[in-house]
Design an enzyme around this catalytic site. Structure first.
Site, mmCIF file in Angstrom:
data_model
loop_
_atom_site.group_PDB
_atom_site.id
_atom_site.type_symbol
_atom_site.label_atom_id
_atom_site.label_comp_id
_atom_site.label_asym_id
_atom_site.label_seq_id
_atom_site.Cartn_x
_atom_site.Cartn_y
_atom_site.Cartn_z
ATOM 1 N N HIS A 168 0.846 -1.189 0.000
ATOM 2 C CA HIS A 168 0.000 0.000 0.000
ATOM 3 C C HIS A 168 0.881 1.240 0.000
ATOM 4 O O HIS A 168 1.899 1.303 0.683
ATOM 5 C CB HIS A 168 -0.914 0.006 1.230
ATOM 6 C CG HIS A 168 -2.116 0.870 1.049
ATOM 7 N ND1 HIS A 168 -2.062 2.239 1.136
ATOM 8 C CD2 HIS A 168 -3.416 0.569 0.769
ATOM 9 C CE1 HIS A 168 -3.266 2.739 0.932
ATOM 10 N NE2 HIS A 168 -4.108 1.756 0.708
ATOM 11 N N HIS A 169 0.479 2.249 -0.776
ATOM 12 C CA HIS A 169 1.288 3.465 -0.917
ATOM 13 C C HIS A 169 1.403 4.224 0.395
ATOM 14 O O HIS A 169 2.334 5.027 0.587
ATOM 15 C CB HIS A 169 0.684 4.364 -1.998
ATOM 16 C CG HIS A 169 1.692 5.196 -2.723
ATOM 17 N ND1 HIS A 169 2.768 5.797 -2.104
ATOM 18 C CD2 HIS A 169 1.797 5.537 -4.043
ATOM 19 C CE1 HIS A 169 3.470 6.478 -2.991
ATOM 20 N NE2 HIS A 169 2.922 6.332 -4.165
ATOM 21 N N SER A 170 0.481 4.026 1.333
ATOM 22 C CA SER A 170 0.573 4.720 2.613
ATOM 23 C C SER A 170 1.799 4.276 3.411
ATOM 24 O O SER A 170 2.262 4.979 4.302
ATOM 25 C CB SER A 170 -0.694 4.491 3.443
ATOM 26 O OG SER A 170 -0.893 3.109 3.697
#
Length: 504
Positions: A168-170
């Site tokens: 996930h990019h987070s």
């Protein structure tokens, strides 16, 4: 370890549906009493938008799963706190997410699919491509750290086997992930040495950095110095007004590159990831002859390739220029921090963004594409747009909530045409988790654009990676062919220009 017993061309195993983590941190390690680490404003926006990163790595040897697994556990998970953290809600009124460390069960993060052997033998490249594309349709389990490795045990024309990292990019941006790889790997040529870093660029800060006051030996020098600040203020005001107009009403001309549903649909789209490697020396040759940057050359080649594709696909004979814009994420870390990767791997997302124009046109001189890109990027370097976007994004999330911040950035994405991003990788080939990496291709999915371009420097090549809406670009490999042809035409034109200048 998850093994998918699926006899279809390229479909990964089914994953549990996303589960929102409660305020009681039910998915975190109950033995820890630490407070959640706050998520950055950019990370919260990316979490809300559901953007994920895909890293495809071609391995130079067959996968030795125990060795690779041990390398992930001892190197990647140890060095990168986000790889051993889950998202939790901190219990506050607005439900801000944070990170809490937990125990990592490696079996939850390693996937070995069983694919149709007929498809693997007949077209291994297509099988890998289909499998990676299918990952874009599957949610991630939020009760675990948001990453997973997929291993494909068969050779392709580029590699002996393939490893795919989805996260996930987070968790972090492309730079933090690439820095993690370099901190956790060794030189393939000399396994006793750490990987070679690329030479540091001329600038040491963000895309704009205020220059110190020069020695003013004349009134003309003083006037030029003052004038540079007037130009900076003017360009910044113009860029701010264009950003505001884009959020409110300004949108690019609709072309075949525009997202088909105009960004109104929130359905989960099927993204296809394709790539092509070009010679870094060819790009450097053009850069040197034209006295510009590598980014200028890459943006110019992109404009040339998309122009060829557009006019051939549309069948239009009117070759009048079409002005479009690109959404460009910008790393706001000091560039010099790349040199400290051995002792510290930075986590999180430290990104801002620019909106840059580019042309779709047919020029008789191929070098005109690079000249246009050079002028456009030079203009952006005399503006504080990057800093403004960063500050406004943080304020929007802080005072109006993450949904407003995500809405604004979604509008910027849907009202521009493509997204462009460049990542600098290792200067020489590396060995990661005991396996030599033949090539790397990184991209994202979940973004509002139908076409996203990534460029990754690795060794002596630059890999051009496209993430495309599969329904809108079923012939995306033709665009890669146009890239190869465009770089050849621009290189030949640059060499001819140099030869003509030398002769004169």
């Amino acid at each position: 370890m998850q093994v998918a017993a699926l006899q279809i061309p390229a479909t990964p195993p089914r994953r549990p549906r996303s589960v929102r983590v409660s305020a009681e941190m039910e998915c975190a390690d109950s033995s820890t009493a630490e407070e959640p680490e706050p998520m950055s404003p950019t990370g919260r926006i990316l979490e809300e938008m559901g953007v994920c990163i895909i890293v495809v790595m071609g391995l130079g040897t067959p996968v030795n799963l125990p060795v690779f697994r041990a390398g992930i556990e001892t190197e990647l998970v140890t060095r990168f706190p986000r790889f051993r953290s889950v998202q939790v809600m901190d219990g506050s009124k607005d439900g801000k997410p944070g990170w809490v460390q937990t125990k990592v069960n490696m079996d939850d993060h390693i996937v070995v699919p069983v694919l149709d052997p007929v498809a693997v033998v007949s077209d291994p490249e297509k099988t890998v491509e289909d499998y990676v594309a299918s990952l874009s349709t599957l949610p991630m389990d939020r009760c675990r750290p948001l990453w997973e490795f997929h291993f494909l045990h068969f050779p392709t024309s580029e590699a002996t086997s393939t490893a795919v990292l989805r996260l996930h990019h987070s968790i972090g941006d492309a730079m933090s992930i690439m820095t993690l790889f370099m901190a956790s790997s060794y030189s393939t040529a000399d396994p006793a040495r750490l990987p070679a870093m690329p030479p540091p660029p001329k600038r040491t800060g963000a895309i704009y950095q205020r220059q110190p006051r020069p020695a003013l030996s004349s009134f003309g020098d003083y006037l030029a110095w003052v004038w540079s600040y007037f130009v900076l203020v003017w360009h910044t005001l113009v860029d701010i007004m264009l950003l505001a107009a884009t959020v409110l009403f300004l949108s690019d001309t609709r072309t075949l590159f525009t997202r088909a549903d105009n960004g109104e649909s929130h359905r989960r789209r099927f993204f296809r990831f394709v790539h092509r490697s070009i010679s870094l020396d060819d790009v450097k040759l053009i850069k040197t002859i034209m006295n510009c940057t590598l980014n200028d050359v890459l943006v110019g080649v992109t404009s040339a390739a998309l122009s060829q594709y557009y006019f051939r696909k549309s069948g239009r004979t009117n070759t009048k220029r079409i002005y479009l814009r690109s959404f460009v994420p910008v790393n706001i870390r000091p560039i010099s921090s790349r040199q400290t990767y051995v002792t510290k791997v930075e986590t999180g997302n430290q990104l801002s963004s620019l909106i840059c124009p580019f042309d779709v046109a047919l020029y008789s001189d191929p070098l005109e594409y690079v000249r246009k890109a050079n002028r456009s990027m030079h203009r952006k370097k005399s503006s504080l747009e990057v800093m403004f976007t960063q500050v406004v994004g943080e304020l929007l999330v802080k005072y109006f909530g993450v949904k407003i911040g995500a809405f604004i950035f979604h509008r910027l994405g849907t009202r521009t045409t493509i997204a462009l991003s460049n990542v600098i990788g290792p200067a020489k080939h590396i060995t990661l988790c005991g396996h030599p990496i033949a090539f790397m291709a990184t991209s994202i999915y979940g973004q509002p654009q139908a076409l996203t371009m990534h460029y990754l420097n690795y060794g002596s090549t630059i890999t051009i990676i496209m993430a495309v809406d599969d329904a809108q670009f079923p012939d995306c490999h033709q665009i890669l062919d146009d890239f190869a042809e465009s770089i050849r035409l621009i290189k030949d034109a640059a060499a001819l220009s140099k030869l003509t200048t030398t002769t004169e």
